[in-house]
Each structure stands twice: as C-alpha cells, then as structure tokens.
Design a protein around this motif. Structure first.
Motif, mmCIF file in Angstrom:
data_model
loop_
_atom_site.group_PDB
_atom_site.id
_atom_site.type_symbol
_atom_site.label_atom_id
_atom_site.label_comp_id
_atom_site.label_asym_id
_atom_site.label_seq_id
_atom_site.Cartn_x
_atom_site.Cartn_y
_atom_site.Cartn_z
ATOM 1 N N THR A 132 0.846 -1.190 0.000
ATOM 2 C CA THR A 132 0.000 0.000 0.000
ATOM 3 C C THR A 132 0.881 1.239 0.000
ATOM 4 O OG1 THR A 132 -0.141 0.349 2.397
ATOM 5 C CG2 THR A 132 -1.621 -1.288 1.462
ATOM 6 N N TRP A 133 0.329 2.333 -0.472
ATOM 7 C CA TRP A 133 0.994 3.617 -0.283
ATOM 8 C C TRP A 133 -0.024 4.732 -0.265
ATOM 9 C CZ3 TRP A 133 2.255 1.029 -5.031
ATOM 10 C CH2 TRP A 133 1.813 1.642 -6.199
ATOM 11 N N GLU A 134 0.382 5.824 0.350
ATOM 12 C CA GLU A 134 -0.494 6.974 0.516
ATOM 13 C C GLU A 134 -0.186 8.026 -0.551
ATOM 14 O OE1 GLU A 134 -2.832 6.576 2.785
ATOM 15 O OE2 GLU A 134 -1.903 4.693 3.391
ATOM 16 N N ASP A 135 -0.820 9.188 -0.417
ATOM 17 C CA ASP A 135 -0.623 10.246 -1.411
ATOM 18 C C ASP A 135 0.795 10.786 -1.404
ATOM 19 O OD1 ASP A 135 -3.244 10.267 -2.470
ATOM 20 O OD2 ASP A 135 -3.947 11.385 -0.729
ATOM 21 N N GLN A 159 3.417 10.464 4.320
ATOM 22 C CA GLN A 159 2.241 9.792 4.878
ATOM 23 C C GLN A 159 2.464 8.280 4.962
ATOM 24 O OE1 GLN A 159 -0.710 11.244 2.119
ATOM 25 N NE2 GLN A 159 -1.393 12.865 3.519
ATOM 26 N N THR A 160 3.097 7.718 3.944
ATOM 27 C CA THR A 160 3.390 6.281 3.958
ATOM 28 C C THR A 160 4.347 5.941 5.090
ATOM 29 O OG1 THR A 160 3.040 6.107 1.566
ATOM 30 C CG2 THR A 160 4.288 4.340 2.619
ATOM 31 N N ARG A 161 5.382 6.752 5.267
ATOM 32 C CA ARG A 161 6.336 6.516 6.357
ATOM 33 C C ARG A 161 5.645 6.606 7.716
ATOM 34 N NH1 ARG A 161 11.683 6.402 5.059
ATOM 35 N NH2 ARG A 161 12.294 7.164 2.985
ATOM 36 N N ALA A 162 4.763 7.568 7.865
ATOM 37 C CA ALA A 162 4.061 7.736 9.141
ATOM 38 C C ALA A 162 3.146 6.542 9.411
ATOM 39 C CB ALA A 162 3.259 9.031 9.123
ATOM 40 N N PHE A 163 2.490 6.050 8.376
ATOM 41 C CA PHE A 163 1.614 4.872 8.501
ATOM 42 C C PHE A 163 2.410 3.674 9.010
ATOM 43 C CE2 PHE A 163 -0.012 0.941 6.581
ATOM 44 C CZ PHE A 163 -1.330 0.937 7.017
ATOM 45 N N VAL A 164 3.562 3.420 8.399
ATOM 46 C CA VAL A 164 4.393 2.280 8.795
ATOM 47 C C VAL A 164 4.936 2.463 10.207
ATOM 48 C CG1 VAL A 164 6.534 1.033 8.298
ATOM 49 C CG2 VAL A 164 4.989 1.663 6.428
ATOM 50 N N ALA A 165 5.395 3.667 10.528
ATOM 51 C CA ALA A 165 5.963 3.923 11.856
ATOM 52 C C ALA A 165 4.934 3.681 12.946
ATOM 53 C CB ALA A 165 6.492 5.351 11.920
ATOM 54 N N ALA A 166 3.704 4.112 12.717
ATOM 55 C CA ALA A 166 2.660 3.947 13.726
ATOM 56 C C ALA A 166 2.357 2.473 13.961
ATOM 57 C CB ALA A 166 1.396 4.685 13.289
ATOM 58 N N HIS A 167 2.328 1.677 12.886
ATOM 59 C CA HIS A 167 2.057 0.245 13.042
ATOM 60 C C HIS A 167 3.227 -0.477 13.694
ATOM 61 C CE1 HIS A 167 -1.859 -0.636 11.291
ATOM 62 N NE2 HIS A 167 -1.648 0.359 10.450
ATOM 63 N N ARG A 168 4.440 -0.119 13.314
ATOM 64 C CA ARG A 168 5.610 -0.775 13.908
ATOM 65 C C ARG A 168 5.709 -0.467 15.409
ATOM 66 N NH1 ARG A 168 9.181 -3.217 10.685
ATOM 67 N NH2 ARG A 168 10.886 -2.915 12.153
ATOM 68 N N ALA A 169 5.251 0.718 15.793
ATOM 69 C CA ALA A 169 5.267 1.074 17.211
ATOM 70 C C ALA A 169 4.356 0.164 18.025
ATOM 71 C CB ALA A 169 4.845 2.537 17.386
ATOM 72 N N ARG A 170 3.374 -0.425 17.367
ATOM 73 C CA ARG A 170 2.477 -1.376 18.034
ATOM 74 C C ARG A 170 2.929 -2.818 17.833
ATOM 75 N NH1 ARG A 170 -2.115 0.023 20.367
ATOM 76 N NH2 ARG A 170 -2.780 2.196 20.195
#
Length: 345
Positions: free
Chosen positions: A97-100, A104-115
């Motif tokens: 997946t990727w964002e616009d 945004q894509t980096r932030a999406f991955v970082a948030a999930h990896r933090a969990r």
C-alpha cells in the motif's frame, strides 16, 4: 452433551447466514450448544458475498488495534481457518500500500511498527520485484507480509457446514419476519414456515437487524454504507498480493478473477458499472497486462455499519435477545464467534 439431550434442549436461534451468523453458529455448535440458523436466502448472499475480504492490517490506522476485539482478530481468524475441514480460498500473499505522499506512507508504517505489527517499508525496486506487473511505484511503500484475502462465500459456507457437522440445524430460504416476545423475553421468531422457539435469539442479519429488533420493541442502530465491488476477468493471475494505492484497491480472488473495491459517491443511485471506468483505466495504465482485463460485473453492497462500529451483546430492556453486527466482519469473524459464544454461555 449427549445427542439426545441436545435434541431436547431449546436451541439458540441465529437469524442470518452471512459471515457473522455463520461464525457464531460454528463456535456455538463446536461447544455442543443446540443451534438453529435461519435465513431467507442462500449462505453469504448479501453483503458478505460482495466484500473485498481483506484479512490482516488492511489500511486501518494503527490506533484502531487498541480495541480488544481487533487484538484478538488475527489469532482467532487463524484458529478458525485451521479448524475448518475445507479450503476457504485464503491467499496470504502480503499487501503493498501507499499513501498520497511518501511522508504519509512513512508515518503509517511507523505507527504500526510502534504497536509491533508486521509491516515494513519497501523501496520502489523491492515493491516492483514483489509485484512484477506494476509499471512503477513511489520511492517507498508499506508492505504487510501477513495480509491476504479470503473467498468470503467459501468461508461462510465452510463455517455453516462445520456447524451442521456438529449438529446445528441450517434452515435456508426461510425468511424471519419478527421476534416473538413473551413476558419481556425473546422466546423465538416467526418465519415464513411458522414459529421457531428457542432459548435465545441472535440477530445477525446485517442491515435487517433494526427492523427485526423493532418487532421486539428494541432500537438497534445499523446504517447502510454502500461500497462497490467490481469483478474483472484475467487470463492468468495479474497480481500476487493486495495492491492498495490512491488509484485502486485490487487483489486476485482466484487465478482468473480480479476484484476491486471502490467507494460510492454520496447520493449515487445509478448503474454500478458507471463506477468502473476510473479503476479500469488505472489498472490498464499502471499494470503490465492490464489491457487484457475485462469487466465481469459491478455491484453495490450495503455494508452494515453499527453505531460506534460494533453491536455485539444482549439488547437492553429485553431478555434473551442478542444483537451481532461488526465491521469489518470478515477479518474479525473468528473473534466475533468466540466473543458471542462466550457471551451466550
């Protein structure tokens, strides 16, 4: 419980043979609870049939997984699939997946990896290696290796057959018109074939829940959220896993069927095929072999979205009436069945 005792026990009546009703019936039957499943149509013939059926992290925000049911979702889904004696079309090939924007894509991955979620950043080259049909990819993409898709109708039918193998009674093409209430308790339902009485009534009929609950004097808030599902024919598999980009959300349902999910514009009431053109154009422009993709059909399904995202528990003000509507239901099927079986114990 001995078979003779089960026949004499009053059953739990499950109204709805979609993914939610099937999951609950399967779990109850495996616990030796007497169950009758009622539906006015065939298994999974409503919103279940027209679901994209993404199993895994999907493109959900990381914070939604703070919810206990979501936390149980992956583990219970694996247990559910392993317990079923037949294949359900599960293809666990990962999701790109990727964002616009790259940020945004980096932030999406970082948030999930933090969990602690299994999601990582891939370079454009790595993405193109995983999905050779892609003509291009941004500098970085998100990759969830454990994500995949399932055949929602195959899964639903497998759970119902499993319930039946454990002595549940499945009664299809027998629509339910109302809930029977006596002395402030739900004691059964009225169907096209007459009364069916039981110890508890479970309403798992999607968008039909509010009308059925109202016959028992109960208010249930379940909204209709339209989503378009588009089916395409491909001469061979076009993509390996799930691809979700700003232009499309696609996956192979089987080797010759590609499916896409699209939002429905507010107020749209036209032919669903009118929604196909942007997706088909993007597929042909962005995927090698996309020019060989042909439309099979396009449908609009009303996804049942309960107020607050979940309706899973006993109704207020009346005994013996359990309401079950959850979104997303496919990936949470195992958790829904386990939770309902526990509540109904």
């Amino acid at each position: 419980m001995a078979p003779e005792r089960r026949r004499q026990s009053r059953p739990i009546i499950v109204v709805g043979a979609g993914i939610v009703g099937a999951a609950i019936a399967s779990h109850l039957a495996r616990e030796d609870r007497p169950v009758v499943v009622l539906d006015g149509a065939r298994p999974g013939s409503g919103a279940t049939r027209d679901s994209f059926a993404w199993v895994g992290l999907a493109k959900n925000r990381a914070d939604v997984f703070a919810d206990p049911l979501r936390q149980l979702g992956a583990e219970e889904f694996e247990r559910l699939v392993q317990d079923l004696p037949e294949p359900v079309g599960l293809r666990r090939s990962g999701a790109i997946t990727w964002e616009d924007t790259v940020a945004q894509t980096r932030a999406f991955v970082a948030a999930h990896r933090a969990r602690g979620h299994a999601v990582e950043l891939l370079s454009a080259a790595a993405a193109l290696e995983r999905e050779p049909a892609l003509r291009w990819a941004p500098d970085v993409v998100a990759f969830a290796p454990d994500d995949g898709g399932v055949d929602p109708v195959a899964l639903t039918r497998a759970m119902l057959r499993d319930a039946e193998a454990h002595c549940a009674e499945i009664r299809l093409e027998e629509p339910v018109g109302s809930v029977l209430v006596e002395g402030g308790r739900a004691v059964g339902v009225e169907t096209s074939a007459g009364e069916v009485r039981g110890s508890t009534v479970v309403l798992a009929a999607g968008t039909a829940i509010p009308a059925l609950a109202a016959t028992a004097g109960v208010r249930a808030e379940v909204e209709r959220s339209p989503c378009a599902l588009i089916r395409f024919r491909t001469p061979e598999p076009l993509v390996r896993g799930i691809l979700s980009t700003p232009d499309f959300e696609i996956r192979q349902l089987d080797d010759t069927t590609l499916i896409a999910a699209e939002d429905v514009p507010p107020g749209f009431d036209g032919d669903p095929r009118e929604l196909v053109e942007p997706t088909l154009r993007a597929i042909r422009e962005e995927l090698r072999g996309g020019d060989r993709v042909e439309l099979i059909d396009a449908v609009i399904a009303d996804r049942p979205i309960p107020a607050g995202g979940r309706l899973l528990g006993f109704a207020d003000g009346i005994d013996g009436l359990y309401l079950a509507a959850v979104h997303p239901a496919i990936m949470l099927a195992g958790a829904i069945g386990a939770r309902a079986a526990r509540d109904l114990a």
